[in-house]
Design a protein around this motif. Structure first.
Motif, PDB file in Angstrom:
ATOM      1  N   THR A  19       0.903  -1.082   0.206  1.00 20.16           N
ATOM      2  CA  THR A  19       0.123   0.068   0.011  1.00 20.16           C
ATOM      3  C   THR A  19       0.776   1.349   0.169  1.00 20.16           C
ATOM      4  N   LYS A  20       2.164   1.110   0.697  1.00 18.01           N
ATOM      5  CA  LYS A  20       2.839   2.381   0.538  1.00 18.01           C
ATOM      6  C   LYS A  20       4.056   2.521  -0.014  1.00 18.01           C
ATOM      7  N   CYS A  21       4.513   1.600  -0.637  1.00 14.54           N
ATOM      8  CA  CYS A  21       5.841   1.544  -1.224  1.00 14.54           C
ATOM      9  C   CYS A  21       5.965   1.007  -2.671  1.00 14.54           C
ATOM     10  N   GLN A  22       4.977   0.190  -2.972  1.00 13.68           N
ATOM     11  CA  GLN A  22       5.154  -0.625  -4.286  1.00 13.68           C
ATOM     12  C   GLN A  22       4.904   0.347  -5.239  1.00 13.68           C
ATOM     13  N   MET A  23       3.974   1.276  -5.284  1.00 15.86           N
ATOM     14  CA  MET A  23       3.873   2.248  -6.369  1.00 15.86           C
ATOM     15  C   MET A  23       5.241   2.975  -6.817  1.00 15.86           C
ATOM     16  N   CYS A  24       6.230   3.045  -6.108  1.00 17.86           N
ATOM     17  CA  CYS A  24       7.440   3.486  -6.572  1.00 17.86           C
ATOM     18  C   CYS A  24       8.624   2.573  -6.636  1.00 17.86           C
ATOM     19  N   HIS A  25       8.499   1.396  -5.707  1.00 16.92           N
ATOM     20  CA  HIS A  25       9.504   0.611  -5.689  1.00 16.92           C
ATOM     21  C   HIS A  25       9.107  -0.721  -6.425  1.00 16.92           C
ATOM     22  N   GLY A  26       7.864  -0.832  -7.104  1.00 14.39           N
ATOM     23  CA  GLY A  26       7.579  -1.851  -7.648  1.00 14.39           C
ATOM     24  C   GLY A  26       7.295  -3.151  -6.856  1.00 14.39           C
ATOM     25  N   VAL A  82      13.444   5.448  -9.637  1.00 15.47           N
ATOM     26  CA  VAL A  82      13.979   4.941  -8.406  1.00 15.47           C
ATOM     27  C   VAL A  82      15.022   3.811  -8.749  1.00 15.47           C
ATOM     28  N   LYS A  83      15.873   3.324  -8.014  1.00 15.20           N
ATOM     29  CA  LYS A  83      16.881   2.091  -8.198  1.00 15.20           C
ATOM     30  C   LYS A  83      16.160   1.217  -7.778  1.00 15.20           C
ATOM     31  N   PRO A  84      16.217  -0.128  -8.794  1.00  9.27           N
ATOM     32  CA  PRO A  84      16.066  -1.444  -8.359  1.00  9.27           C
ATOM     33  C   PRO A  84      16.570  -1.898  -7.231  1.00  9.27           C
ATOM     34  N   ASP A 132      24.040   0.464  -5.183  1.00  9.76           N
ATOM     35  CA  ASP A 132      23.736   1.335  -4.063  1.00  9.76           C
ATOM     36  C   ASP A 132      22.900   1.066  -3.277  1.00  9.76           C
ATOM     37  N   VAL A 133      21.870   0.189  -3.639  1.00  8.24           N
ATOM     38  CA  VAL A 133      20.683  -0.294  -2.940  1.00  8.24           C
ATOM     39  C   VAL A 133      21.242  -1.473  -1.905  1.00  8.24           C
ATOM     40  N   LYS A 134      21.932  -2.524  -2.490  1.00  8.71           N
ATOM     41  CA  LYS A 134      22.124  -3.357  -1.927  1.00  8.71           C
ATOM     42  C   LYS A 134      23.463  -3.266  -0.817  1.00  8.71           C
ATOM     43  N   LYS A 135      24.147  -2.094  -0.998  1.00  9.15           N
ATOM     44  CA  LYS A 135      25.370  -1.956   0.061  1.00  9.15           C
ATOM     45  C   LYS A 135      24.446  -1.441   1.392  1.00  9.15           C
ATOM     46  N   LEU A 136      23.322  -0.914   1.354  1.00  3.96           N
ATOM     47  CA  LEU A 136      22.733  -0.510   2.431  1.00  3.96           C
ATOM     48  C   LEU A 136      22.237  -1.830   3.307  1.00  3.96           C
ATOM     49  N   ASN A 137      22.609  -1.474   4.621  1.00  5.36           N
ATOM     50  CA  ASN A 137      22.033  -2.406   5.670  1.00  5.36           C
ATOM     51  C   ASN A 137      20.907  -1.875   6.100  1.00  5.36           C
ATOM     52  N   ALA A 165      16.601   5.734   5.802  1.00  2.00           N
ATOM     53  CA  ALA A 165      16.211   6.371   4.485  1.00  2.00           C
ATOM     54  C   ALA A 165      14.718   6.534   4.230  1.00  2.00           C
ATOM     55  N   THR A 166      14.135   5.514   4.962  1.00  2.00           N
ATOM     56  CA  THR A 166      12.410   5.251   4.941  1.00  2.00           C
ATOM     57  C   THR A 166      11.844   6.387   5.905  1.00  2.00           C
ATOM     58  N   LYS A 167      12.353   6.196   7.211  1.00  2.00           N
ATOM     59  CA  LYS A 167      12.150   7.314   8.192  1.00  2.00           C
ATOM     60  C   LYS A 167      12.194   8.945   7.703  1.00  2.00           C
ATOM     61  N   GLY A 198      13.282  10.059   4.650  1.00  2.00           N
ATOM     62  CA  GLY A 198      13.270  10.282   3.417  1.00  2.00           C
ATOM     63  C   GLY A 198      14.644  10.396   2.696  1.00  2.00           C
ATOM     64  N   MET A 199      14.388  10.100   1.358  1.00  2.00           N
ATOM     65  CA  MET A 199      15.821   9.886   0.656  1.00  2.00           C
ATOM     66  C   MET A 199      15.560  10.492  -0.866  1.00  2.00           C
ATOM     67  N   GLY A 200      16.044  11.491  -1.411  1.00  2.00           N
ATOM     68  CA  GLY A 200      16.085  12.070  -2.726  1.00  2.00           C
ATOM     69  C   GLY A 200      14.421  12.220  -2.789  1.00  2.00           C
ATOM     70  N   LYS A 201      13.657  11.697  -3.804  1.00  2.00           N
ATOM     71  CA  LYS A 201      12.495  12.354  -3.938  1.00  2.00           C
ATOM     72  C   LYS A 201      11.269  11.457  -3.111  1.00  2.00           C
ATOM     73  N   MET A 202      11.882  10.609  -2.293  1.00  2.00           N
ATOM     74  CA  MET A 202      11.022   9.834  -1.472  1.00  2.00           C
ATOM     75  C   MET A 202      10.695  10.671  -0.074  1.00  2.00           C
ATOM     76  N   GLN A 203       9.388  10.771   0.291  1.00  2.00           N
ATOM     77  CA  GLN A 203       9.216  11.730   1.385  1.00  2.00           C
ATOM     78  C   GLN A 203       9.479  10.824   2.547  1.00  2.00           C
ATOM     79  N   PRO A 204       9.445  11.450   3.827  1.00  3.99           N
ATOM     80  CA  PRO A 204       9.875  10.894   5.055  1.00  3.99           C
ATOM     81  C   PRO A 204       8.506  10.259   5.323  1.00  3.99           C
ATOM     82  N   PHE A 205       8.609   9.009   6.010  1.00  5.05           N
ATOM     83  CA  PHE A 205       7.422   8.223   6.398  1.00  5.05           C
ATOM     84  C   PHE A 205       7.442   8.102   7.990  1.00  5.05           C
ATOM     85  N   LYS A 206       8.340   9.034   8.579  1.00  6.91           N
ATOM     86  CA  LYS A 206       8.191   9.085  10.150  1.00  6.91           C
ATOM     87  C   LYS A 206       6.927   9.226  10.434  1.00  6.91           C
TER      88      LYS A 206
HETATM   89  C1  HEC Z   1       6.723   8.257  -4.200  1.00  4.16           C
HETATM   90  C2  HEC Z   1       7.682   7.215  -4.495  1.00  4.16           C
HETATM   91  C3  HEC Z   1       8.451   6.391  -3.215  1.00  4.16           C
HETATM   92  C4  HEC Z   1       7.472   5.635  -2.059  1.00  4.16           C
HETATM   93  C5  HEC Z   1       6.197   5.782  -2.254  1.00  4.16           C
HETATM   94  C6  HEC Z   1       8.442   5.082  -1.478  1.00  4.16           C
HETATM   95  N1  HEC Z   1       9.835   5.188  -2.043  1.00  4.16           N
HETATM   96 FE1  HEC Z   1      11.474   4.525  -1.244  1.00  4.16          FE
HETATM   97  N2  HEC Z   1      12.562   5.828  -2.419  1.00  4.16           N
HETATM   98  C7  HEC Z   1      12.004   6.257  -3.554  1.00  4.16           C
HETATM   99  C8  HEC Z   1      12.848   7.307  -3.954  1.00  4.16           C
HETATM  100  C9  HEC Z   1      13.045   8.086  -5.294  1.00  4.16           C
HETATM  101  C10 HEC Z   1      14.295   6.633  -3.361  1.00  4.16           C
HETATM  102  C11 HEC Z   1      15.643   7.202  -3.660  1.00  4.16           C
HETATM  103  C12 HEC Z   1      17.018   6.524  -4.208  1.00  4.16           C
HETATM  104  C13 HEC Z   1      16.391   5.510  -5.094  1.00  4.16           C
HETATM  105  O1  HEC Z   1      16.742   6.180  -6.407  1.00  4.16           O
HETATM  106  O2  HEC Z   1      16.305   4.364  -5.097  1.00  4.16           O
HETATM  107  C14 HEC Z   1      13.870   5.861  -2.548  1.00  4.16           C
HETATM  108  C15 HEC Z   1      14.669   5.130  -1.804  1.00  4.16           C
HETATM  109  C16 HEC Z   1      14.525   4.275  -0.767  1.00  4.16           C
HETATM  110  C17 HEC Z   1      15.326   3.278  -0.061  1.00  4.16           C
HETATM  111  C18 HEC Z   1      16.904   3.455  -0.221  1.00  4.16           C
HETATM  112  C19 HEC Z   1      17.302   2.519  -1.166  1.00  4.16           C
HETATM  113  C20 HEC Z   1      17.161   2.797  -2.377  1.00  4.16           C
HETATM  114  O3  HEC Z   1      16.166   2.104  -3.052  1.00  4.16           O
HETATM  115  O4  HEC Z   1      17.821   3.626  -2.973  1.00  4.16           O
HETATM  116  C21 HEC Z   1      14.757   2.348   0.705  1.00  4.16           C
HETATM  117  C22 HEC Z   1      15.183   1.136   1.468  1.00  4.16           C
HETATM  118  C23 HEC Z   1      13.110   2.623   0.413  1.00  4.16           C
HETATM  119  N3  HEC Z   1      13.324   3.852  -0.512  1.00  4.16           N
HETATM  120  C24 HEC Z   1      12.195   1.914   1.011  1.00  4.16           C
HETATM  121  C25 HEC Z   1      10.809   2.196   1.110  1.00  4.16           C
HETATM  122  C26 HEC Z   1       9.845   2.041   1.729  1.00  4.16           C
HETATM  123  C27 HEC Z   1       9.833   0.780   2.724  1.00  4.16           C
HETATM  124  C28 HEC Z   1       8.682   2.746   1.356  1.00  4.16           C
HETATM  125  C29 HEC Z   1       7.394   2.260   1.835  1.00  4.16           C
HETATM  126  C30 HEC Z   1       7.086   2.473   3.328  1.00  4.16           C
HETATM  127  C31 HEC Z   1       9.122   3.528   0.331  1.00  4.16           C
HETATM  128  N4  HEC Z   1      10.417   3.441  -0.016  1.00  4.16           N
HETATM  129  C32 HEC Z   1       8.177   4.165  -0.275  1.00  4.16           C
HETATM  130  C33 HEC Z   1      10.713   6.662  -3.702  1.00  4.16           C
HETATM  131  C34 HEC Z   1       9.801   6.117  -3.132  1.00  4.16           C
END
Ligand code: HEC
Length: 106
Positions: free
Chosen positions: A33-40, A55-57, A62-67, A74-76, A78-86
């Protein structure tokens, strides 16, 4: 009283196993529900939004090296265009979702 303790331990173990099973399905449903739309669906970022945001697979070096802790951070926060989920998910939900995501990191 030895017997009783044994039963209690067994019951506790069963409860723990069940919690673990729930945690996993919880992680999967949060991820869907929260992650799949961006991470597949399989962490390959092959969704429309994932591609648009580049978004990187999960298999990307770069993703594999993260523990796990780094991924949780990163999820809490935010990272790049991903909003913080905290503010949207609890720490436990974030951990479950990250653990599910990590099953795609091979
Ligand atoms: C709006 C799109 C979006 C959503 C929703 C999202 N992410 Fe991300 N996520 C990103 C982007 C953009 C990055 C930046 C790094 C990249 O290119 O992968 C990222 C990075 C990450 C990373 C760091 C490793 C990586 O892939 O670079 C993790 C771990 C991660 N996300 C987990 C999650 C989790 C868990 C959720 C759900 C709770 C989530 N994300 C939801 C877009 C998203």
């Amino acid at each position: 009283m030895k017997f009783r303790t044994g039963v209690t331990t067994l019951a506790m173990m069963a409860a723990m196993t069940m919690t673990a099973a729930f945690a996993q399905s919880g992680g999967a449903s949060i991820y869907k529900t929260k992650c799949q739309m961006c991470h597949g669906a399989t962490g390959m970022a092959d969704s429309g939004a994932g591609k648009a945001m580049k978004v990187k697979p999960a298999t990307d070096p770069d993703v594999k090296k993260l523990n796990e802790a780094e991924m949780i951070a990163a999820t809490k926060n935010g990272m790049g265009k991903m909003q913080p989920f905290k503010d949207k998910l609890t720490d436990a939900q974030i951990k479950d979702a990250v653990e599910y995501f990590r099953t795609f990191v091979k």
